[in-house]
Write a protein that holds these residues in place. Structure first.
Motif, short mmCIF file in Angstrom:
data_model
loop_
_atom_site.label_atom_id
_atom_site.label_comp_id
_atom_site.label_asym_id
_atom_site.label_seq_id
_atom_site.Cartn_x
_atom_site.Cartn_y
_atom_site.Cartn_z
N MET A 1 0.85 -1.20 0.00
CA MET A 1 0.00 0.00 0.00
C MET A 1 0.88 1.24 0.00
O MET A 1 1.67 1.46 0.92
CB MET A 1 -0.91 0.00 1.24
N SER A 2 0.74 2.06 -1.05
CA SER A 2 1.52 3.29 -1.13
C SER A 2 1.35 4.11 0.13
O SER A 2 0.23 4.28 0.63
CB SER A 2 1.10 4.12 -2.34
N TRP A 3 2.46 4.59 0.66
CA TRP A 3 2.59 5.32 1.91
C TRP A 3 2.47 4.39 3.10
O TRP A 3 3.37 4.34 3.93
CB TRP A 3 1.60 6.50 2.00
N LEU B 1 3.82 -12.62 4.85
CA LEU B 1 4.67 -11.98 3.85
C LEU B 1 4.44 -10.47 3.92
O LEU B 1 3.37 -9.98 3.54
CB LEU B 1 4.36 -12.49 2.44
N GLY B 2 5.44 -9.74 4.41
CA GLY B 2 5.38 -8.29 4.40
C GLY B 2 5.78 -7.75 3.05
O GLY B 2 6.65 -8.31 2.38
N VAL B 3 5.15 -6.65 2.64
CA VAL B 3 5.37 -6.12 1.30
C VAL B 3 5.67 -4.62 1.36
O VAL B 3 4.83 -3.83 1.81
CB VAL B 3 4.14 -6.37 0.39
N LEU B 4 6.85 -4.25 0.89
CA LEU B 4 7.20 -2.84 0.73
C LEU B 4 6.52 -2.30 -0.51
O LEU B 4 6.55 -2.94 -1.58
CB LEU B 4 8.72 -2.70 0.55
N ALA B 5 5.90 -1.14 -0.42
CA ALA B 5 5.25 -0.50 -1.56
C ALA B 5 6.21 0.51 -2.18
O ALA B 5 6.42 1.59 -1.64
CB ALA B 5 3.96 0.18 -1.14
#
Length: 319
Positions: A23-25, A42-46
């Motif tokens: 998610m952006s920001w 699973l963590g996700v960098l945007a």
């Protein structure tokens, strides 16, 4: 640690079929994806709004903070995407999740670098093309999702089964409408290998967003987040001055360019980063109405896993 094993968790090397949406920001900083990956999801960098140096630093922070897999989400339409792809090739995150573009432009390079590639799709036809291109898995986004749901607004329930039938040999996860372990159980019952949670992690203590944005999402009912931006790249957002003006323009039959000008004048950054929840885009999914509090991300992951077990045990057995 609890383990819930599926074909997708085995592929990704994670303990739980719980994926935090890029998610952006909100996840354009290391804290949220790091907390989710540490907890077994699973963590996700945007990467969408991130400057190259910030993205590189965030990847290295997550990698230094855990030995568990994590992902980077990259919208392929973003300005400077080739530079970002080269940065990601150099950093080699375990997983790339790409959206809003075709997979052939990046797939061979990232496979050669040993990176698993998931591609975001909005329907069975896109799923077939991505699978034929050779992606490792799919992210299937249904109408209930915040951010960018499919333009035809087919529900997650129907879309998941359509994709499962279209590409039976390709693992996928589903996104849109999931907030708890009961939703996770439903996702796995539909044939998915995991569920992706966006709004649930938007309302976490680690989410990198303005408190006013979180308050607006927390106050929303399930019916509040509405699609807006027909023919402009539909988003699902909570009502405010921006959405009311867009709905008025659509109802009045305003020209596409007039609607585009108004749509572009408001941004997610205005709400999520600056806290302008009147004029900005308060993107959120319908699951906002299922969430009653802001909690630490790791605690959210563990609660979802516990709720999943409760939901699974409550199902009646066939006789």
């Amino acid at each position: 640690m609890t383990r819930i094993e599926t074909a997708l968790t085995r592929l990704l090397g994670i303990d739980l079929p719980i994926v935090q949406a890029g998610m952006s920001w909100a996840s354009s900083a290391p804290e949220l994806p790091l907390a989710v990956s540490r907890a077994g999801g699973l963590g996700v960098l945007a990467a969408g709004p991130m400057r190259p140096d910030d993205l590189r630093s965030a990847i290295r922070t997550v990698r230094a903070g855990t030995d568990r897999p994590f992902a980077v989400n990259l919208p392929l339409y973003r300005k400077g995407v080739e530079e970002t792809l080269e940065l990601l090739l150099a950093e080699r995150p375990p997983v790339l999740i790409a959206s809003q573009g075709g997979p052939r432009r990046y797939l061979d390079r990232f496979h050669d670098a040993g990176v698993l590639c998931l591609h975001v799709v909005a329907g069975p036809e896109h799923a077939r093309k991505a699978a034929a291109a050779g992606v490792d898995g799919l992210v299937v986004v249904g109408a209930e999702a915040g951010g960018h749901p499919p333009p035809d607004l087919v529900s997650t329930l129907v879309l998941a089964r359509a994709v499962a039938a279209a590409v039976p040999a390709t693992p996928f996860l589903v996104s849109g409408g999931f907030a708890d372990g009961h939703g996770l159980a439903a996702a796995l019952a539909l044939g998915a290998g995991a569920a992706q949670f966006g709004t649930r992690f938007l309302l976490s203590t680690e989410a990198n967003v303005h408190p006013a944005y979180q308050r607006a999402v927390l106050a929303a009912s399930v019916a509040d987040p509405q699609p807006v931006g027909r023919d402009l790249g539909v988003i699902r957002a909570i009502p405010n001055a921006f959405t009311r003006e867009m709905h008025r323009l659509e109802a009045d039959g305003a020209a596409l360019e007039d609607r585009r000008t108004r749509f572009s004048a408001s941004t997610l950054k205005m709400a999520a980063f600056d806290g302008d929840v009147d004029r900005g885009k308060i993107e959120a999914g319908q699951s906002a109405g299922l969430i009653g509090e802001i909690r630490p991300a790791g605690e959210i992951v563990r609660t979802i896993a516990t709720e999943y077990e409760t939901a699974r045990r409550s199902l009646p057995e066939a006789r």
